[in-house]
Design a protein around this motif. Sequence first.
Motif, PDB file in Angstrom:
ATOM      1  N   ILE A 154       0.877  -1.170   0.000  1.00 39.95           N
ATOM      2  CA  ILE A 154       0.000   0.000   0.000  1.00 39.95           C
ATOM      3  C   ILE A 154       0.913   1.218   0.000  1.00 39.95           C
ATOM      4  CG2 ILE A 154      -1.790   1.257   1.237  1.00 39.95           C
ATOM      5  CD1 ILE A 154      -2.454  -1.581   2.517  1.00 39.95           C
ATOM      6  N   HIS A 155       0.742   2.085  -1.009  1.00 40.36           N
ATOM      7  CA  HIS A 155       1.684   3.191  -1.185  1.00 40.36           C
ATOM      8  C   HIS A 155       0.951   4.489  -1.486  1.00 40.36           C
ATOM      9  CE1 HIS A 155       5.506   5.085  -1.943  1.00 40.36           C
ATOM     10  NE2 HIS A 155       5.193   5.390  -3.197  1.00 40.36           N
ATOM     11  N   ASP A 156       1.449   5.567  -0.898  1.00 43.71           N
ATOM     12  CA  ASP A 156       0.929   6.900  -1.196  1.00 43.71           C
ATOM     13  C   ASP A 156       1.495   7.367  -2.528  1.00 43.71           C
ATOM     14  OD1 ASP A 156      -0.414   7.141   1.312  1.00 43.71           O
ATOM     15  OD2 ASP A 156       1.487   7.669   2.265  1.00 43.71           O
ATOM     16  N   ALA A 157       0.615   7.712  -3.446  1.00 37.33           N
ATOM     17  CA  ALA A 157       1.084   8.173  -4.755  1.00 37.33           C
ATOM     18  C   ALA A 157       1.898   9.455  -4.650  1.00 37.33           C
ATOM     19  CB  ALA A 157      -0.104   8.384  -5.697  1.00 37.33           C
ATOM     20  N   ALA A 158       1.789  10.157  -3.537  1.00 33.41           N
ATOM     21  CA  ALA A 158       2.549  11.391  -3.333  1.00 33.41           C
ATOM     22  C   ALA A 158       3.963  11.136  -2.829  1.00 33.41           C
ATOM     23  CB  ALA A 158       1.808  12.303  -2.350  1.00 33.41           C
ATOM     24  N   ARG A 159       4.403   9.871  -2.842  1.00 37.50           N
ATOM     25  CA  ARG A 159       5.809   9.536  -2.536  1.00 37.50           C
ATOM     26  C   ARG A 159       6.446   8.976  -3.820  1.00 37.50           C
ATOM     27  NH1 ARG A 159       7.044   9.201   3.096  1.00 37.50           N
ATOM     28  NH2 ARG A 159       5.181   9.216   4.420  1.00 37.50           N
ATOM     29  N   PRO A 160       6.939   9.855  -4.681  1.00 33.50           N
ATOM     30  CA  PRO A 160       7.426   9.402  -5.995  1.00 33.50           C
ATOM     31  C   PRO A 160       8.860   8.891  -6.009  1.00 33.50           C
ATOM     32  CG  PRO A 160       7.572  11.781  -5.880  1.00 33.50           C
ATOM     33  CD  PRO A 160       6.957  11.322  -4.570  1.00 33.50           C
ATOM     34  N   PHE A 161       9.554   8.937  -4.874  1.00 33.91           N
ATOM     35  CA  PHE A 161      10.992   8.659  -4.903  1.00 33.91           C
ATOM     36  C   PHE A 161      11.397   7.346  -4.251  1.00 33.91           C
ATOM     37  CE2 PHE A 161      10.803  13.418  -4.929  1.00 33.91           C
ATOM     38  CZ  PHE A 161      11.080  13.543  -6.283  1.00 33.91           C
ATOM     39  N   VAL A 162      10.445   6.479  -3.964  1.00 32.24           N
ATOM     40  CA  VAL A 162      10.816   5.147  -3.486  1.00 32.24           C
ATOM     41  C   VAL A 162      11.563   4.433  -4.610  1.00 32.24           C
ATOM     42  CG1 VAL A 162       8.643   4.033  -4.208  1.00 32.24           C
ATOM     43  CG2 VAL A 162       9.971   3.096  -2.291  1.00 32.24           C
ATOM     44  N   GLN A 163      12.519   3.583  -4.239  1.00 34.74           N
ATOM     45  CA  GLN A 163      13.393   2.953  -5.228  1.00 34.74           C
ATOM     46  C   GLN A 163      13.219   1.441  -5.232  1.00 34.74           C
ATOM     47  OE1 GLN A 163      17.391   5.080  -5.360  1.00 34.74           O
ATOM     48  NE2 GLN A 163      16.613   5.781  -3.391  1.00 34.74           N
ATOM     49  N   SER A 164      13.616   0.839  -6.354  1.00 33.39           N
ATOM     50  CA  SER A 164      13.369  -0.586  -6.548  1.00 33.39           C
ATOM     51  C   SER A 164      14.034  -1.438  -5.476  1.00 33.39           C
ATOM     52  CB  SER A 164      13.840  -1.020  -7.946  1.00 33.39           C
ATOM     53  OG  SER A 164      15.232  -0.771  -8.104  1.00 33.39           O
ATOM     54  N   GLY A 165      15.246  -1.080  -5.062  1.00 31.68           N
ATOM     55  CA  GLY A 165      15.913  -1.856  -4.030  1.00 31.68           C
ATOM     56  C   GLY A 165      15.126  -1.879  -2.737  1.00 31.68           C
ATOM     57  N   GLU A 166      14.536  -0.747  -2.389  1.00 31.04           N
ATOM     58  CA  GLU A 166      13.703  -0.668  -1.186  1.00 31.04           C
ATOM     59  C   GLU A 166      12.456  -1.544  -1.337  1.00 31.04           C
ATOM     60  OE1 GLU A 166      14.860   3.961  -0.095  1.00 31.04           O
ATOM     61  OE2 GLU A 166      13.129   3.527  -1.354  1.00 31.04           O
ATOM     62  N   LEU A 167      11.838  -1.496  -2.511  1.00 33.12           N
ATOM     63  CA  LEU A 167      10.648  -2.313  -2.757  1.00 33.12           C
ATOM     64  C   LEU A 167      10.969  -3.799  -2.634  1.00 33.12           C
ATOM     65  CD1 LEU A 167       9.139  -0.421  -5.835  1.00 33.12           C
ATOM     66  CD2 LEU A 167       8.419  -0.252  -3.441  1.00 33.12           C
ATOM     67  N   HIS A 168      12.104  -4.205  -3.147  1.00 33.71           N
ATOM     68  CA  HIS A 168      12.466  -5.622  -3.106  1.00 33.71           C
ATOM     69  C   HIS A 168      12.760  -6.088  -1.683  1.00 33.71           C
ATOM     70  CE1 HIS A 168      13.795  -5.241  -7.597  1.00 33.71           C
ATOM     71  NE2 HIS A 168      12.501  -5.042  -7.408  1.00 33.71           N
ATOM     72  N   ARG A 169      13.481  -5.257  -0.919  1.00 32.03           N
ATOM     73  CA  ARG A 169      13.741  -5.613   0.482  1.00 32.03           C
ATOM     74  C   ARG A 169      12.451  -5.678   1.276  1.00 32.03           C
ATOM     75  NH1 ARG A 169      17.951  -1.907  -0.358  1.00 32.03           N
ATOM     76  NH2 ARG A 169      16.902  -0.284   0.863  1.00 32.03           N
ATOM     77  N   LEU A 170      11.557  -4.757   0.993  1.00 32.76           N
ATOM     78  CA  LEU A 170      10.270  -4.722   1.689  1.00 32.76           C
ATOM     79  C   LEU A 170       9.434  -5.952   1.365  1.00 32.76           C
ATOM     80  CD1 LEU A 170       8.282  -3.080   3.458  1.00 32.76           C
ATOM     81  CD2 LEU A 170       7.439  -2.046   1.331  1.00 32.76           C
ATOM     82  N   ALA A 171       9.375  -6.321   0.086  1.00 28.58           N
ATOM     83  CA  ALA A 171       8.597  -7.496  -0.322  1.00 28.58           C
ATOM     84  C   ALA A 171       9.123  -8.762   0.343  1.00 28.58           C
ATOM     85  CB  ALA A 171       8.624  -7.637  -1.842  1.00 28.58           C
ATOM     86  N   GLU A 172      10.436  -8.905   0.415  1.00 32.09           N
ATOM     87  CA  GLU A 172      11.024 -10.083   1.053  1.00 32.09           C
ATOM     88  C   GLU A 172      10.693 -10.124   2.535  1.00 32.09           C
ATOM     89  OE1 GLU A 172      12.625 -12.676  -0.261  1.00 32.09           O
ATOM     90  OE2 GLU A 172      12.297 -11.897  -2.264  1.00 32.09           O
ATOM     91  N   ALA A 173      10.781  -8.974   3.215  1.00 29.91           N
ATOM     92  CA  ALA A 173      10.476  -8.923   4.651  1.00 29.91           C
ATOM     93  C   ALA A 173       9.008  -9.234   4.914  1.00 29.91           C
ATOM     94  CB  ALA A 173      10.839  -7.548   5.207  1.00 29.91           C
ATOM     95  N   ALA A 174       8.116  -8.702   4.079  1.00 25.28           N
ATOM     96  CA  ALA A 174       6.689  -8.967   4.253  1.00 25.28           C
ATOM     97  C   ALA A 174       6.373 -10.430   3.996  1.00 25.28           C
ATOM     98  CB  ALA A 174       5.875  -8.077   3.317  1.00 25.28           C
ATOM     99  N   ALA A 175       7.002 -11.017   2.989  1.00 26.01           N
ATOM    100  CA  ALA A 175       6.767 -12.424   2.690  1.00 26.01           C
ATOM    101  C   ALA A 175       7.201 -13.308   3.852  1.00 26.01           C
ATOM    102  CB  ALA A 175       7.519 -12.821   1.421  1.00 26.01           C
ATOM    103  N   LEU A 176       8.286 -12.932   4.503  1.00 24.78           N
ATOM    104  CA  LEU A 176       8.827 -13.730   5.598  1.00 24.78           C
ATOM    105  C   LEU A 176       8.064 -13.541   6.898  1.00 24.78           C
ATOM    106  CD1 LEU A 176      11.099 -15.641   6.575  1.00 24.78           C
ATOM    107  CD2 LEU A 176      12.474 -13.592   7.047  1.00 24.78           C
ATOM    108  N   HIS A 177       7.666 -12.291   7.196  1.00 20.27           N
ATOM    109  CA  HIS A 177       7.100 -11.986   8.509  1.00 20.27           C
ATOM    110  C   HIS A 177       5.591 -11.714   8.486  1.00 20.27           C
ATOM    111  CE1 HIS A 177      11.124 -11.770  10.240  1.00 20.27           C
ATOM    112  NE2 HIS A 177      11.491 -11.018   9.208  1.00 20.27           N
ATOM    113  N   GLY A 178       5.015 -11.556   7.327  1.00 23.65           N
ATOM    114  CA  GLY A 178       3.579 -11.276   7.246  1.00 23.65           C
ATOM    115  C   GLY A 178       3.256  -9.802   7.136  1.00 23.65           C
TER     116      GLY A 178
END
Length: 236
Positions: free
Chosen positions: A106-130
Amino acid sequence: MKAYSVILLAAGQGKRMQAGKNKQFLSIAGTPLLIHTIRVFEGDSLCRHIQLVVNDQETEEIRELLREWETGSKAVITTGGRERQDSVAAGLQQLRENDPRAVVMIHDAARPFVQSGELHRLAEAAALHGGAILGAPVKDTIKEVEDGSITKTTDRSRLWAAQTPQAFHDSVIRGAHEAAAAASYTGTDDASLVEWHGGRVRMVQGSYENFKVTTPEDLLFAEAVLKHRQQGGRTT
């Protein structure tokens, strides 16, 4: 690497921007804010689907914007609700995941500067911890104030500023939103709903560049970030 879907929230009116229109249409270096953000997810091969939540009065304008800028191939537009929590719930209602452990961001469209590396680390953490969110350690000294007087200086070593995306197993975030709706409970963000519902959420360190464009001054900061990245200062 873990694939994910994202609910992208663009329905807010951004009154603090004082622009007289939805800030998603405001230009940063010649490109609308919303387009900057969508391109991040459009360009990420791990992003399977974008559920774009918009104001019902701006649906056609958003569609035209996506056509004009030749983007939005992964995006499906959904009408949002009165409050942010209602808009997330509307996005979840339209998003159909077959796996209860599928990762939903879930992302705020008003945050345009998130980067792919952050997204990938986040996805892995969410997959592991819920559940996991991006955030950054607080840099300023924080004071508690009552009636104009300082009552406490908080230990900032334990304080983090929450950002988005916030990512969860599909079943975790749906369960939290359904329970909150039944109890008429409103959280400050999606992580707070999961916490209230008994879940635990991991913190993943993001970048201080991942700020939310909220006020006119933020547009100046946004221009500076883009200039910095164009000069080779981008990090992942």
